[in-house]
Design a protein around this motif. Sequence first.
Motif, PDB file in Angstrom:
ATOM      1  N   PRO A   1       0.813  -1.221   0.000  1.00 37.73           N
ATOM      2  CA  PRO A   1       0.000   0.000   0.000  1.00 37.73           C
ATOM      3  C   PRO A   1       0.844   1.269   0.000  1.00 37.73           C
ATOM      4  CG  PRO A   1      -0.857  -1.595   1.573  1.00 37.73           C
ATOM      5  CD  PRO A   1       0.465  -2.126   1.095  1.00 37.73           C
ATOM      6  N   ALA A   2       2.102   1.152   0.429  1.00 37.12           N
ATOM      7  CA  ALA A   2       2.968   2.330   0.473  1.00 37.12           C
ATOM      8  C   ALA A   2       3.549   2.679  -0.892  1.00 37.12           C
ATOM      9  CB  ALA A   2       4.111   2.092   1.460  1.00 37.12           C
ATOM     10  N   VAL A   3       3.407   1.759  -1.880  1.00 35.41           N
ATOM     11  CA  VAL A   3       3.954   2.005  -3.208  1.00 35.41           C
ATOM     12  C   VAL A   3       3.052   2.984  -3.952  1.00 35.41           C
ATOM     13  CG1 VAL A   3       4.506   0.980  -5.438  1.00 35.41           C
ATOM     14  CG2 VAL A   3       5.073  -0.239  -3.333  1.00 35.41           C
ATOM     15  N   ALA A   4       3.595   4.135  -4.313  1.00 29.53           N
ATOM     16  CA  ALA A   4       2.812   5.149  -5.008  1.00 29.53           C
ATOM     17  C   ALA A   4       2.947   4.974  -6.511  1.00 29.53           C
ATOM     18  CB  ALA A   4       3.282   6.543  -4.594  1.00 29.53           C
ATOM     19  N   GLY A   5       1.955   5.451  -7.250  1.00 30.90           N
ATOM     20  CA  GLY A   5       2.029   5.422  -8.696  1.00 30.90           C
ATOM     21  C   GLY A   5       1.926   4.023  -9.260  1.00 30.90           C
ATOM     22  N   LEU A   6       2.289   3.895 -10.525  1.00 30.62           N
ATOM     23  CA  LEU A   6       2.167   2.631 -11.252  1.00 30.62           C
ATOM     24  C   LEU A   6       3.537   1.978 -11.362  1.00 30.62           C
ATOM     25  CD1 LEU A   6      -0.340   3.820 -14.010  1.00 30.62           C
ATOM     26  CD2 LEU A   6      -0.851   2.432 -11.981  1.00 30.62           C
ATOM     27  N   ARG A   7       4.004   1.442 -10.268  1.00 31.43           N
ATOM     28  CA  ARG A   7       5.321   0.821 -10.189  1.00 31.43           C
ATOM     29  C   ARG A   7       5.192  -0.684 -10.380  1.00 31.43           C
ATOM     30  NH1 ARG A   7      10.094   2.613  -7.967  1.00 31.43           N
ATOM     31  NH2 ARG A   7       8.998   4.485  -7.271  1.00 31.43           N
ATOM     32  N   ASP A   8       6.172  -1.288 -11.077  1.00 32.27           N
ATOM     33  CA  ASP A   8       6.152  -2.742 -11.207  1.00 32.27           C
ATOM     34  C   ASP A   8       7.171  -3.362 -10.261  1.00 32.27           C
ATOM     35  OD1 ASP A   8       8.742  -2.993 -12.481  1.00 32.27           O
ATOM     36  OD2 ASP A   8       7.837  -2.492 -14.409  1.00 32.27           O
ATOM     37  N   SER A   9       7.204  -4.684 -10.229  1.00 26.44           N
ATOM     38  CA  SER A   9       8.040  -5.371  -9.251  1.00 26.44           C
ATOM     39  C   SER A   9       9.523  -5.294  -9.576  1.00 26.44           C
ATOM     40  CB  SER A   9       7.619  -6.842  -9.140  1.00 26.44           C
ATOM     41  OG  SER A   9       7.831  -7.524 -10.362  1.00 26.44           O
ATOM     42  N   TYR A  10       9.882  -4.722 -10.738  1.00 25.67           N
ATOM     43  CA  TYR A  10      11.281  -4.526 -11.100  1.00 25.67           C
ATOM     44  C   TYR A  10      11.727  -3.080 -10.917  1.00 25.67           C
ATOM     45  CZ  TYR A  10      10.715  -9.147 -13.094  1.00 25.67           C
ATOM     46  OH  TYR A  10      10.458 -10.484 -13.258  1.00 25.67           O
ATOM     47  N   GLY A  11      10.857  -2.246 -10.368  1.00 25.38           N
ATOM     48  CA  GLY A  11      11.234  -0.876 -10.062  1.00 25.38           C
ATOM     49  C   GLY A  11      10.896   0.154 -11.118  1.00 25.38           C
ATOM     50  N   ARG A  12      10.381  -0.276 -12.274  1.00 26.85           N
ATOM     51  CA  ARG A  12       9.997   0.688 -13.306  1.00 26.85           C
ATOM     52  C   ARG A  12       8.690   1.368 -12.915  1.00 26.85           C
ATOM     53  NH1 ARG A  12      10.385  -3.968 -17.811  1.00 26.85           N
ATOM     54  NH2 ARG A  12       9.157  -4.875 -16.119  1.00 26.85           N
ATOM     55  N   VAL A  13       8.539   2.624 -13.292  1.00 28.52           N
ATOM     56  CA  VAL A  13       7.343   3.391 -12.968  1.00 28.52           C
ATOM     57  C   VAL A  13       6.699   3.872 -14.263  1.00 28.52           C
ATOM     58  CG1 VAL A  13       6.395   5.374 -11.737  1.00 28.52           C
ATOM     59  CG2 VAL A  13       8.349   4.122 -10.777  1.00 28.52           C
ATOM     60  N   ALA A  14       5.434   3.544 -14.457  1.00 27.30           N
ATOM     61  CA  ALA A  14       4.717   3.946 -15.668  1.00 27.30           C
ATOM     62  C   ALA A  14       4.148   5.347 -15.490  1.00 27.30           C
ATOM     63  CB  ALA A  14       3.596   2.958 -15.974  1.00 27.30           C
ATOM     64  N   THR A  15       4.595   6.264 -16.333  1.00 27.74           N
ATOM     65  CA  THR A  15       4.080   7.636 -16.326  1.00 27.74           C
ATOM     66  C   THR A  15       3.501   8.027 -17.686  1.00 27.74           C
ATOM     67  OG1 THR A  15       6.276   8.497 -16.911  1.00 27.74           O
ATOM     68  CG2 THR A  15       5.723   8.373 -14.554  1.00 27.74           C
ATOM     69  N   ASP A  16       3.526   7.095 -18.641  1.00 18.69           N
ATOM     70  CA  ASP A  16       3.081   7.337 -20.014  1.00 18.69           C
ATOM     71  C   ASP A  16       1.908   6.403 -20.295  1.00 18.69           C
ATOM     72  OD1 ASP A  16       2.729   7.378 -22.788  1.00 18.69           O
ATOM     73  OD2 ASP A  16       4.861   7.526 -23.217  1.00 18.69           O
ATOM     74  N   LEU A  17       0.726   6.971 -20.522  1.00 20.32           N
ATOM     75  CA  LEU A  17      -0.485   6.185 -20.756  1.00 20.32           C
ATOM     76  C   LEU A  17      -0.861   6.226 -22.229  1.00 20.32           C
ATOM     77  CD1 LEU A  17      -3.070   4.648 -19.950  1.00 20.32           C
ATOM     78  CD2 LEU A  17      -4.077   6.867 -19.307  1.00 20.32           C
ATOM     79  N   ARG A  18      -1.002   5.047 -22.828  1.00 22.37           N
ATOM     80  CA  ARG A  18      -1.501   4.919 -24.194  1.00 22.37           C
ATOM     81  C   ARG A  18      -2.982   4.560 -24.122  1.00 22.37           C
ATOM     82  NH1 ARG A  18       3.076   5.129 -27.678  1.00 22.37           N
ATOM     83  NH2 ARG A  18       4.566   6.236 -26.360  1.00 22.37           N
ATOM     84  N   VAL A  19      -3.823   5.392 -24.719  1.00 22.84           N
ATOM     85  CA  VAL A  19      -5.272   5.204 -24.665  1.00 22.84           C
ATOM     86  C   VAL A  19      -5.779   4.889 -26.064  1.00 22.84           C
ATOM     87  CG1 VAL A  19      -7.495   6.223 -24.053  1.00 22.84           C
ATOM     88  CG2 VAL A  19      -5.438   6.855 -22.764  1.00 22.84           C
ATOM     89  N   SER A  20      -6.268   3.675 -26.262  1.00 23.62           N
ATOM     90  CA  SER A  20      -6.870   3.317 -27.540  1.00 23.62           C
ATOM     91  C   SER A  20      -8.339   3.732 -27.524  1.00 23.62           C
ATOM     92  CB  SER A  20      -6.753   1.812 -27.784  1.00 23.62           C
ATOM     93  OG  SER A  20      -7.382   1.461 -29.001  1.00 23.62           O
ATOM     94  N   LEU A  21      -8.760   4.450 -28.551  1.00 19.34           N
ATOM     95  CA  LEU A  21     -10.120   4.978 -28.597  1.00 19.34           C
ATOM     96  C   LEU A  21     -11.052   4.146 -29.463  1.00 19.34           C
ATOM     97  CD1 LEU A  21      -9.322   8.790 -28.862  1.00 19.34           C
ATOM     98  CD2 LEU A  21      -9.930   7.470 -26.825  1.00 19.34           C
ATOM     99  N   THR A  22     -10.508   3.291 -30.297  1.00 21.09           N
ATOM    100  CA  THR A  22     -11.313   2.422 -31.152  1.00 21.09           C
ATOM    101  C   THR A  22     -10.406   1.365 -31.752  1.00 21.09           C
ATOM    102  OG1 THR A  22     -12.750   2.323 -33.120  1.00 21.09           O
ATOM    103  CG2 THR A  22     -10.967   3.942 -33.149  1.00 21.09           C
TER     104      THR A  22
END
Length: 380
Positions: free
Chosen positions: A40-61
């Motif tokens: 619960p203390a992990v902020a943001g979109l972090r994975d178990s290897y330490g990478r943090v996702a800050t770039d969101l790709r949104v498919s609209l169709t």
Amino acid sequence: MPVVGLGLPRVRRRRAGLGDETALRASGGSGDGVRGAPSPAVAGLRDSYGRVATDLRVSLTDRCNLRCDYCMPAEGMDWMPSPQVLSDDEIIRLIGLAVQQLGVRELRFTGGEPLLRKGLERIIGATTALRTVDGEVPQTSLTTNALGLQRRAEGLVRAGLRRINVSLDAVDRATFASVTRRDRLPDVLAGIHAAAAAGLRPIKINAVLLRGVNDHQAGDLLAWALRHGYELRFIEQMPLGPPRAWQRGDMVTAAEVLDRLSERFTLRTRDPAERGSAPAQRWTVEPSHGAPGGTVGIIASVSEPFCAACDRTRLTADGQIRNCLFAAGETDLRGMLRGGASNEELAEVWRVAMWGKAAGHGIDDPSFLPPARTMSAIGG
């Protein structure tokens, strides 16, 4: 002509926050990446290897008005039923959650062809009205084939769009029609030029070279891009199209692209520090024979994977979270949205989905299987 610094950079073997397992496997090795749920203390979109996702790709169709042969079959596509596709309001809510609570700073709208989405301007306007956790306007861009862009470029700029990437594999009309199965090159070029006139900068051109089809035209495509002030990026073909449409041995590699370009242009390696988490390695193209210089990039997703620096998370048009373009599984947010879930509940599920991201895409692993969805259904 001479080329300085032809070698593509290897994936960084050590990077702040990445463990030894990522260093060993992120160059293309497989792995499920799951080590329990995030704290619960992990902020943001972090994975178990330490990478943090800050770039969101949104498919609209998942729909598209071209039929590029490396992306989808000529006929017989099963489009998503309309009730399964997220509404504009649902997309806006999830984007707001990502930007305001989960640390997303950059968004790219994709498809299919996102210009087929009637509510595109509204979605972009709502996105650019948000502020990140740092109080900044999220960087917002669009990947498109440019069909229809001539009519909508100015409205998209008014909504807050600043950058576009255009998929264009040839500027020879016959070759374009062969690759896309549609004779629409003049309309695409008109859309690109309208985007430039509307003030969109930079305009990046994404091209896939297919052996025996358009690979001999790489230099012509670069010359055209330089002449108009666009930045061309060649992307290695990936196993994301129709079944049996991709064979590793048939793929035009990044090294081959550089060899072809070096026959006509002088390229100089740019400072690798400029790259950061960007997928493209860039070269400066020197002016010659009265032709302008500029830059060219190569995205070597297959031959030189950059998984260790990946900072992306993906939302499909039907509301599924994908933690990797090549992920075998997805996490359903649409059902939760329509079932009355709170933002806190949605955020927690999104965080858990990203925590399970694999170390690498695993294309070179003997057990690798392409995703069940094609690129048009995942979102580029």
